[in-house]
Design an enzyme around this catalytic site. Structure first.
Site, PDB file in Angstrom:
ATOM      1  N   GLU A 159     -45.914 -67.203  15.629  1.00 52.09           N
ATOM      2  CA  GLU A 159     -46.568 -67.995  16.680  1.00 52.09           C
ATOM      3  C   GLU A 159     -47.198 -67.066  17.711  1.00 52.09           C
ATOM      4  OE1 GLU A 159     -44.125 -71.014  18.554  1.00 52.09           O
ATOM      5  OE2 GLU A 159     -43.503 -71.830  16.616  1.00 52.09           O
ATOM      6  N   ASP A 162     -41.120 -68.553   8.350  1.00 51.17           N
ATOM      7  CA  ASP A 162     -41.385 -68.572   9.797  1.00 51.17           C
ATOM      8  C   ASP A 162     -40.521 -67.520  10.484  1.00 51.17           C
ATOM      9  OD1 ASP A 162     -42.936 -69.827  11.658  1.00 51.17           O
ATOM     10  OD2 ASP A 162     -41.800 -71.706  11.668  1.00 51.17           O
ATOM     11  N   LYS A 216     -44.882 -66.187   9.073  1.00 49.69           N
ATOM     12  CA  LYS A 216     -45.703 -66.894  10.071  1.00 49.69           C
ATOM     13  C   LYS A 216     -45.223 -66.510  11.457  1.00 49.69           C
ATOM     14  CE  LYS A 216     -45.494 -71.523  10.888  1.00 49.69           C
ATOM     15  NZ  LYS A 216     -45.104 -71.565  12.308  1.00 49.69           N
ATOM     16  N   GLU A 272     -51.749 -76.155  15.651  1.00 50.45           N
ATOM     17  CA  GLU A 272     -50.876 -77.313  15.879  1.00 50.45           C
ATOM     18  C   GLU A 272     -51.213 -78.004  17.196  1.00 50.45           C
ATOM     19  OE1 GLU A 272     -46.653 -76.615  15.454  1.00 50.45           O
ATOM     20  OE2 GLU A 272     -46.179 -78.659  16.094  1.00 50.45           O
ATOM     21  N   ASP A 287     -39.258 -72.832  11.102  1.00 51.01           N
ATOM     22  CA  ASP A 287     -38.076 -72.809  11.971  1.00 51.01           C
ATOM     23  C   ASP A 287     -37.777 -74.216  12.501  1.00 51.01           C
ATOM     24  OD1 ASP A 287     -40.170 -72.916  13.759  1.00 51.01           O
ATOM     25  OD2 ASP A 287     -39.544 -71.194  14.961  1.00 51.01           O
ATOM     26  N   SER A 288     -38.624 -75.188  12.130  1.00 51.07           N
ATOM     27  CA  SER A 288     -38.308 -76.601  12.377  1.00 51.07           C
ATOM     28  C   SER A 288     -36.999 -76.979  11.694  1.00 51.07           C
ATOM     29  CB  SER A 288     -39.442 -77.502  11.861  1.00 51.07           C
ATOM     30  OG  SER A 288     -39.728 -77.215  10.506  1.00 51.07           O
TER      31      SER A 288
HETATM   32  O1  KIV Z   1     -41.553 -74.803  11.856  1.00 49.78           O
HETATM   33  C1  KIV Z   1     -42.410 -75.506  11.294  1.00 49.78           C
HETATM   34  O2  KIV Z   1     -42.121 -76.381  10.474  1.00 49.78           O
HETATM   35  C2  KIV Z   1     -43.812 -75.240  11.625  1.00 49.78           C
HETATM   36  C3  KIV Z   1     -44.804 -76.266  11.207  1.00 49.78           C
HETATM   37  C4  KIV Z   1     -44.703 -77.427  12.112  1.00 49.78           C
HETATM   38  C5  KIV Z   1     -46.173 -75.722  11.154  1.00 49.78           C
HETATM   39  O3  KIV Z   1     -44.113 -74.275  12.246  1.00 49.78           O
END
Ligand code: KIV
Length: 262
Positions: free
Chosen positions: A113, A82, A111, A180, A43-44
């Site tokens: 969090e 994510d 993924k 992280e 989600d970056s």
């Molecule tokens: O969103 C992302 O790119 C991430 C990585 C920094 C692990 O969660």
């Protein structure tokens, strides 16, 4: 390179280091394919692709769109999607949303969090055939509630909390854990405490693998970088210079030449 699976990734615990990179589109995914073990549609992308301040406004539909694109470009890669902020606040909601991801994309895993407070979410997902990567330590979706990106694992009680979180999500079924923004001794302690591979980002060298955001490690962002990023390319300046060369050649009429003309 043979496509990874959950079981081949699990076997890498304590063995050859795992490599993960983010991608948000088919083009870059096709470059990274066959080089890294897994591609993360992070989600970056809300910052690196959409130019926003943080990850919080990324939507599930956007994550699905980008995951489809990445999977189109990297059909032979293990792709992780994510799950964005606000879409997994309780187990049933998380399951509905992750089913949507699995039905609308060929992603291999999601993924999530969160530490032990998310273990029931992870348990319901894994009980319903959704492979889950956990994410503990500095969690970017907490940036507003914590008032910034805060490094974790600075003292023993914090390290113990991280170990507790990692064990809880491993017990719930997470097959891999991103750690992280933690002190290296914390990442090492967590890595030793669980039997699933850990993937570090800003967590030192003792995790079972590493992940980086592609646009950071290839130098496409302007301005200052977090300490943990190594720039493997000066992407911003290389691309800018190439475009400047093109503009100059158009203006001085050296492009197109005979070579580029029918
Ligand atoms: O969103 C992302 O790119 C991430 C990585 C920094 C692990 O969660």
């Amino acid at each position: 390179m043979k496509k990874q699976t959950v079981s081949t990734l699990l076997k890498r615990k304590g063995n050859e280091k795992l490599t993960v990179i983010t991608a948000y589109d088919a083009l870059f995914a096709s470059i990274f394919e066959d080089v890294v073990d897994c591609i993360l549609v992070g989600d970056s992308l809300n910052m690196s692709f959409a130019g926003k301040e943080d990850t919080l406004s990324a939507t599930l539909d956007q994550m699905i769109y980008h995951t489809q694109a990445v999977c189109n470009g990297a059909k032979n890669s293990f792709v992780i999607c994510d799950i964005p902020f606000g879409t997994y606040y309780e187990p049933k909601v998380a399951l509905e949303n992750c089913i949507k991801v699995f039905q609308q994309t060929p992603a291999d895993a999601v993924k999530i969090e969160g530490g032990k407070e998310k273990s029931e979410v992870i348990r319901l997902l894994t009980q319903n055939s959704i492979a889950v990567v956990g994410h503990i330590g500095l969690m970017p979706q907490n940036v507003r509630s914590e008032g910034g990106y805060k490094i974790k694992g600075k003292d023993q009680s914090d390290i113990n909390r991280l170990i507790e979180d990692a064990k809880a999500i491993e017990d719930a079924g997470a097959f891999m854990i991103v750690i992280e923004g933690v002190k290296p001794e914390a990442a090492q302690a967590v890595t030793n405490a669980v039997s699933v591979p850990t993937i570090g980002i800003g967590a030192g060298g003792d995790t079972d693998g590493q992940v980086l955001v592609w646009s950071d490690m290839l130098g496409f962002l302007q301005g200052s970088y977090p300490k943990f990023v190594k720039k493997y390319l000066d992407g911003h300046n290389i691309v800018k210079q190439s475009v400047q060369n093109y503009v100059e050649e158009v203006k001085n009429k050296t492009f197109p030449s005979q070579n580029e003309t029918y």
